[in-house]
Scaffold this motif. Structure first.
Motif, PDB file in Angstrom:
ATOM      1  N   LEU A 150       3.906 148.914  43.434  1.00 45.29           N
ATOM      2  CA  LEU A 150       2.966 147.818  43.656  1.00 45.29           C
ATOM      3  C   LEU A 150       1.529 148.314  43.539  1.00 45.29           C
ATOM      4  O   LEU A 150       1.179 149.375  44.054  1.00 45.29           O
ATOM      5  CB  LEU A 150       3.210 147.225  45.042  1.00 45.29           C
ATOM      6  N   GLN A 151       0.705 147.538  42.851  1.00 49.32           N
ATOM      7  CA  GLN A 151      -0.730 147.789  42.764  1.00 49.32           C
ATOM      8  C   GLN A 151      -1.462 146.466  42.916  1.00 49.32           C
ATOM      9  O   GLN A 151      -0.987 145.435  42.450  1.00 49.32           O
ATOM     10  CB  GLN A 151      -1.121 148.414  41.427  1.00 49.32           C
ATOM     11  N   VAL A 152      -2.636 146.531  43.550  1.00 42.95           N
ATOM     12  CA  VAL A 152      -3.452 145.342  43.738  1.00 42.95           C
ATOM     13  C   VAL A 152      -4.836 145.634  43.188  1.00 42.95           C
ATOM     14  O   VAL A 152      -5.464 146.620  43.572  1.00 42.95           O
ATOM     15  CB  VAL A 152      -3.548 144.951  45.231  1.00 42.95           C
ATOM     16  N   GLN A 153      -5.291 144.815  42.254  1.00 37.06           N
ATOM     17  CA  GLN A 153      -6.639 144.925  41.711  1.00 37.06           C
ATOM     18  C   GLN A 153      -7.469 143.801  42.305  1.00 37.06           C
ATOM     19  O   GLN A 153      -7.194 142.621  42.051  1.00 37.06           O
ATOM     20  CB  GLN A 153      -6.612 144.832  40.189  1.00 37.06           C
ATOM     21  N   VAL A 180      -2.036 141.345  40.884  1.00 37.65           N
ATOM     22  CA  VAL A 180      -1.002 142.088  41.591  1.00 37.65           C
ATOM     23  C   VAL A 180       0.005 142.490  40.527  1.00 37.65           C
ATOM     24  O   VAL A 180       0.447 141.647  39.740  1.00 37.65           O
ATOM     25  CB  VAL A 180      -0.311 141.214  42.667  1.00 37.65           C
ATOM     26  N   SER A 181       0.355 143.774  40.467  1.00 37.36           N
ATOM     27  CA  SER A 181       1.316 144.230  39.469  1.00 37.36           C
ATOM     28  C   SER A 181       2.315 145.172  40.117  1.00 37.36           C
ATOM     29  O   SER A 181       2.065 145.751  41.170  1.00 37.36           O
ATOM     30  CB  SER A 181       0.599 144.906  38.298  1.00 37.36           C
ATOM     31  N   TRP A 182       3.464 145.305  39.470  1.00 34.00           N
ATOM     32  CA  TRP A 182       4.539 146.134  40.010  1.00 34.00           C
ATOM     33  C   TRP A 182       5.339 146.722  38.864  1.00 34.00           C
ATOM     34  O   TRP A 182       5.306 146.243  37.740  1.00 34.00           O
ATOM     35  CB  TRP A 182       5.444 145.320  40.939  1.00 34.00           C
ATOM     36  N   SER A 183       6.056 147.790  39.170  1.00 33.95           N
ATOM     37  CA  SER A 183       6.826 148.476  38.142  1.00 33.95           C
ATOM     38  C   SER A 183       8.146 147.779  37.897  1.00 33.95           C
ATOM     39  O   SER A 183       8.705 147.140  38.778  1.00 33.95           O
ATOM     40  CB  SER A 183       7.069 149.927  38.540  1.00 33.95           C
ATOM     41  N   GLN A 184       8.604 147.926  36.696  1.00 36.81           N
ATOM     42  CA  GLN A 184       9.910 147.420  36.291  1.00 36.81           C
ATOM     43  C   GLN A 184      10.703 148.612  35.779  1.00 36.81           C
ATOM     44  O   GLN A 184      10.760 148.872  34.587  1.00 36.81           O
ATOM     45  CB  GLN A 184       9.768 146.350  35.206  1.00 36.81           C
ATOM     46  N   ALA A 198      -5.547 149.630  48.458  1.00 36.91           N
ATOM     47  CA  ALA A 198      -5.559 150.673  47.423  1.00 36.91           C
ATOM     48  C   ALA A 198      -4.592 151.794  47.779  1.00 36.91           C
ATOM     49  O   ALA A 198      -3.885 152.315  46.912  1.00 36.91           O
ATOM     50  CB  ALA A 198      -6.975 151.229  47.247  1.00 36.91           C
ATOM     51  N   ASN A 199      -4.542 152.174  49.042  1.00 33.53           N
ATOM     52  CA  ASN A 199      -3.669 153.263  49.492  1.00 33.53           C
ATOM     53  C   ASN A 199      -2.315 152.778  49.966  1.00 33.53           C
ATOM     54  O   ASN A 199      -1.333 153.510  49.900  1.00 33.53           O
ATOM     55  CB  ASN A 199      -4.340 154.050  50.622  1.00 33.53           C
ATOM     56  N   THR A 200      -2.266 151.563  50.489  1.00 32.75           N
ATOM     57  CA  THR A 200      -1.028 151.024  51.055  1.00 32.75           C
ATOM     58  C   THR A 200      -0.827 149.590  50.570  1.00 32.75           C
ATOM     59  O   THR A 200      -0.913 148.636  51.348  1.00 32.75           O
ATOM     60  CB  THR A 200      -1.090 151.066  52.602  1.00 32.75           C
ATOM     61  N   PRO A 201      -0.547 149.418  49.273  1.00 32.13           N
ATOM     62  CA  PRO A 201      -0.399 148.051  48.758  1.00 32.13           C
ATOM     63  C   PRO A 201       0.788 147.303  49.358  1.00 32.13           C
ATOM     64  O   PRO A 201       0.827 146.078  49.309  1.00 32.13           O
ATOM     65  CB  PRO A 201      -0.232 148.262  47.252  1.00 32.13           C
ATOM     66  N   ARG A 248       4.474 143.534  53.649  1.00 32.94           N
ATOM     67  CA  ARG A 248       4.889 143.750  55.039  1.00 32.94           C
ATOM     68  C   ARG A 248       4.151 142.869  56.031  1.00 32.94           C
ATOM     69  O   ARG A 248       4.712 142.466  57.044  1.00 32.94           O
ATOM     70  CB  ARG A 248       4.677 145.217  55.428  1.00 32.94           C
ATOM     71  N   ASP A 249       2.871 142.591  55.780  1.00 32.30           N
ATOM     72  CA  ASP A 249       2.062 141.844  56.742  1.00 32.30           C
ATOM     73  C   ASP A 249       1.069 140.927  56.013  1.00 32.30           C
ATOM     74  O   ASP A 249      -0.148 141.095  56.136  1.00 32.30           O
ATOM     75  CB  ASP A 249       1.327 142.827  57.659  1.00 32.30           C
ATOM     76  N   PRO A 250       1.565 139.959  55.237  1.00 31.65           N
ATOM     77  CA  PRO A 250       0.663 139.152  54.410  1.00 31.65           C
ATOM     78  C   PRO A 250      -0.331 138.296  55.197  1.00 31.65           C
ATOM     79  O   PRO A 250      -1.381 137.953  54.671  1.00 31.65           O
ATOM     80  CB  PRO A 250       1.616 138.274  53.598  1.00 31.65           C
ATOM     81  N   TYR A 251      -0.033 137.970  56.450  1.00 33.27           N
ATOM     82  CA  TYR A 251      -0.939 137.140  57.244  1.00 33.27           C
ATOM     83  C   TYR A 251      -1.824 137.963  58.174  1.00 33.27           C
ATOM     84  O   TYR A 251      -2.616 137.408  58.932  1.00 33.27           O
ATOM     85  CB  TYR A 251      -0.143 136.110  58.052  1.00 33.27           C
ATOM     86  N   GLY A 252      -1.697 139.260  58.098  1.00 39.42           N
ATOM     87  CA  GLY A 252      -2.493 140.149  58.939  1.00 39.42           C
ATOM     88  C   GLY A 252      -3.165 141.214  58.100  1.00 39.42           C
ATOM     89  O   GLY A 252      -4.106 140.940  57.360  1.00 39.42           O
ATOM     90  N   GLU A 253      -2.658 142.439  58.179  1.00 36.52           N
ATOM     91  CA  GLU A 253      -3.276 143.572  57.488  1.00 36.52           C
ATOM     92  C   GLU A 253      -3.169 143.493  55.970  1.00 36.52           C
ATOM     93  O   GLU A 253      -3.837 144.241  55.266  1.00 36.52           O
ATOM     94  CB  GLU A 253      -2.665 144.877  57.992  1.00 36.52           C
ATOM     95  N   GLY A 254      -2.363 142.587  55.442  1.00 41.41           N
ATOM     96  CA  GLY A 254      -2.205 142.456  53.998  1.00 41.41           C
ATOM     97  C   GLY A 254      -3.132 141.431  53.357  1.00 41.41           C
ATOM     98  O   GLY A 254      -2.910 141.024  52.223  1.00 41.41           O
ATOM     99  N   TRP A 255      -4.187 141.018  54.052  1.00 35.83           N
ATOM    100  CA  TRP A 255      -5.153 140.082  53.479  1.00 35.83           C
ATOM    101  C   TRP A 255      -5.781 140.705  52.231  1.00 35.83           C
ATOM    102  O   TRP A 255      -5.771 141.921  52.057  1.00 35.83           O
ATOM    103  CB  TRP A 255      -6.214 139.684  54.497  1.00 35.83           C
TER     104      TRP A 255
END
Length: 163
Positions: free
Chosen positions: A53-56, A73-77, A117-120, A125-132
């Motif tokens: 997972l990567q987030v730009q 948002v991109s991810w490996s296949q 960047a370090n923990t995408p 895991r926490d889209p409504y909290g730390e994953g903003w």
């Protein structure tokens, strides 16, 4: 009662949430200076793998208009490579899958979640909290916005969309 947090509004087709002090005031973005913290809903994050997972994110200080594409948002296949050696030799693009995201409101980007960047994986895991994702500041009176759904309305939208 919805499975989505009640203390924010949702941008239906974008599968984003927005929250801020304005929500407590009148549940709508309507004044210059209003800030909105934005993230993805569990409906969106539940459909993406956390593998590679990567987030730009957008640049702080940039201005965006409703509908502008400005992040990804991109991810490996891993199944796309013929062998592990292809990955090692760089013969397979690990980020072939992804989703561009667009601005849910006219505003200026005032903060981004640098932890992604370090923990995408926080996105999942926490889209409504730390994953903003980012925070935006409104500059116009009556800004254009896709934040039109409360939690129950968004849940109904999802039920119709996948039903």
């Amino acid at each position: 009662m919805s499975e989505y947090p009640q203390d924010r509004l949702y941008a239906g087709e974008l599968h984003m949430w927005g929250n801020g002090e304005w929500f407590k005031r009148n549940r709508k973005l309507d004044a210059p200076g209003d800030r909105v913290k934005v993230g993805f809903t569990t409906f969106f994050t539940g459909q993406i793998p956390d593998r590679g997972l990567q987030v730009q994110l957008p640049e702080v200080g940039s201005y965006v208009e409703l509908g502008d594409y400005f992040g990804r948002v991109s991810w490996s296949q891993e199944g796309d490579a013929d062998s592990y050696e292809d990955w090692e030799e760089g013969n397979a693009d690990p980020y072939e899958e992804g989703s561009d995201f667009c601005a849910p409101v006219d505003a200026k980007i005032v903060a981004v979640n640098t932890e992604l960047a370090n923990t995408p994986e926080l996105l999942i895991r926490d889209p409504y909290g730390e994953g903003w994702l980012f925070e935006m500041e409104i500059h116009d009176h009556k800004p254009k916005s896709d934040f039109n759904w409360d939690a129950d309305g968004y849940a109904e939208f999802i039920a119709q969309d996948i039903g």
